[in-house]
Design an enzyme around this catalytic site. Sequence first.
Site, PDB file in Angstrom:
ATOM      1  N   HIS A 157     -48.547 -14.273  -3.816  1.00 53.15           N
ATOM      2  CA  HIS A 157     -49.371 -13.187  -4.349  1.00 53.15           C
ATOM      3  C   HIS A 157     -49.090 -13.089  -5.845  1.00 53.15           C
ATOM      4  CE1 HIS A 157     -51.822  -9.684  -2.644  1.00 53.15           C
ATOM      5  NE2 HIS A 157     -52.275 -10.802  -2.119  1.00 53.15           N
ATOM      6  N   HIS A 199     -57.627 -21.410  -3.399  1.00 57.44           N
ATOM      7  CA  HIS A 199     -56.801 -20.557  -2.546  1.00 57.44           C
ATOM      8  C   HIS A 199     -57.190 -20.693  -1.080  1.00 57.44           C
ATOM      9  CE1 HIS A 199     -53.864 -17.300  -2.285  1.00 57.44           C
ATOM     10  NE2 HIS A 199     -54.641 -16.721  -1.404  1.00 57.44           N
TER      11      HIS A 199
END
Length: 720
Positions: free
Chosen positions: A94, A48
Amino acid sequence: MTIEPEITPALIEAHGLSADEYDRIIRRLNRAPTYTELGIFSAMWNEHCSYKSSKKWLRTLPTTGPQVICGPGENAGVVDIGDGQALVFKMESHNHPSYIEPHQGAATGIGGILRDVFTMGARPIATMNALSFGEVSHPKTRSLVNGVVEGIGAYGNCFGVPNIGGELRFHKSYNGNCLVNAFAAGLADADKIFYSAASGVGMPVVYLGAKTGRDGVGGATMASAEFDDSIEDKRPTVQVGDPFTEKRLMEACQELMRTGAVISIQDMGAAGLTCSAVEMGDKGGLGVRLDLEKVPCRETGMTAYEMMLSESQERMLMVLRPEKEAVAKAVFDKWDLDFAIVGETIAEDRFLVCMNGEVKADLPLKALSGDAPEYDRPWLPTAAAADMAELPQIDAAAALLSLISSPNYASRAWVWEQYDHTVMADTLVRPGSDAGIVRVHGTNKAIAFTSDVTPRYCRANPVEGGKQAVAEAFRNLCASGARPLATTDNLNFGNPQKPEIMGQFVGCIEGIGAACLVLDMPIVSGNVSLYNETDGRGILPTPTIGAVGLLDSVEDIIRAVPDSADILVLVGETQGHLGQSALLAELFGREDGDAPHVDLGAERRNGEFVRAARGLITAAHDLADGGLALAAAEMAIAGKCGVSIAQTGTGYLFGEDQGRYLLALPADNLPELAALAAETGVPLAEIGAFGGENITLGTATLPLNIVTAAHRGALPQAFG
């Protein structure tokens, strides 16, 4: 003194680090890391934050152009829109938090992407969301859809920014891993963009915003892992948002930026204090020292590990001009937000984290960011798709009704009516059209926004699927009258350690890059989300493309609303391609055949033709999923008038050949339009007319009111 856990192979694995990566850390430090240092490496070296599996391929994307002020690498991308103004925008995922805790996961996704934009000095003017859920019949889908939509609305509506578009799809591959991709854009003066690179030795590092808690600890690492049956254990890694605090934070930052106090500024998103401090130091070629006892906390007894990895929301980190400290503090006191000097920049390549005089981490800063691992993962090209099996005879009217009432192609009004899409009073075209459009406040200019991808295409043929995602975004902007400017991407894939998944990623990047180059839509920002799998089952490759376009005048807007006396004209060539089509998927449960191929030269030519024809036409709509029949029906519903198309044939009506548009115009304007088409080499054909109270496809007829009711009722019936 806090007693730290023993670092074992199980603890290393729990932090998302491989044995080889841990050995690399030991070699780099010439010692074993502390527990806090392990957490910091875990945060900075996960997918990420480090993009370790994708960096090689992201570098191949076109990211520059005369319109680009700032490309990838900052909080958001920036493009020039003329008159000394700039548009700042980005899209980010998300996904994992939203599957675990739908409301807060989606809400904090909105909060994070808004901070990315206003951190750079821009005032947000629009948001979008691209949402992918599992089958409607899956036991979790209803709660996920309701929770995510509520979370988006709750945060965005309270913050006060219009949500003007996006996507919604349902497919079994997302049963165990929904996708929530959030987009935001804002306006700034082109000469007043703020960046994150620290500069100057001994400059104060300042913590701004809300207090730090234990919510979200380890969130970035969780977002870089697959799900399994221990998913509920990950709930504490989901952040909790407060949109009213975020609104105050934005206003305080904007006021602070006007004082000249800011050297650099970075929002605290993934990996919180760790990532923001390291990125600021790395970009500026400096080290950073933090004194954690000075960090404002809302919980007692927080450890250094927890404080460094907390992802509490509504927080920023800034490097401040020391002579402006009193001015800056006064601004944040006024907005009732925390302001604390928590460290300073240092000359050495060092990330020094102390707490009450005790060193908790002492690391070479470059090792955390610039020197993070980079992998050239093995990959396999996707095999060519087999020929599509024979399609049974269909009833065109029944097929259209089934398509337009399916959750994938029904009206999304049930979703976007839960969002405030008119706040700020500049929304000109609301959600539900090819692109949402917002006026540039105080001017006659406008910005168009769209989000697009067809995951079925990307699985069958990643290169063509990647091209098509950009091409459809290009068409949506052109159909709205906007000149495409640039794109942001949100690349959602499964496990990159599987060569076939990595092959999908590589193929999609190739297609996206080719399309961005030909269509002059450089990628200026984006996000990669990998490991979207549950129990080894991955999602469809879903490289979402968010795109923006400029209208020099609001009078240039083209809507998808025909007049009842208009004729219907088709732009582009029709071969009747049905492979991987919506018709196959929705009516027959099949996903076979190749994806439609994209002629990028024709895409550009046809899109420029539509924009040039704006003075001759009443309405335009691009053709994508569902082909000509679905697009014509959507125009008929928007115009509240029937439509008739004489030609028949399944491929003609429902084929998904690319580069096509439907235009509505007065019959008297057809000769001039045809002359323009001939001059530019654009295929053009009159195929029908609007009017009456029915939708007629050859000899098949459906009452418009029945189609309209089916279109509008599907989602409320499924989820309302």
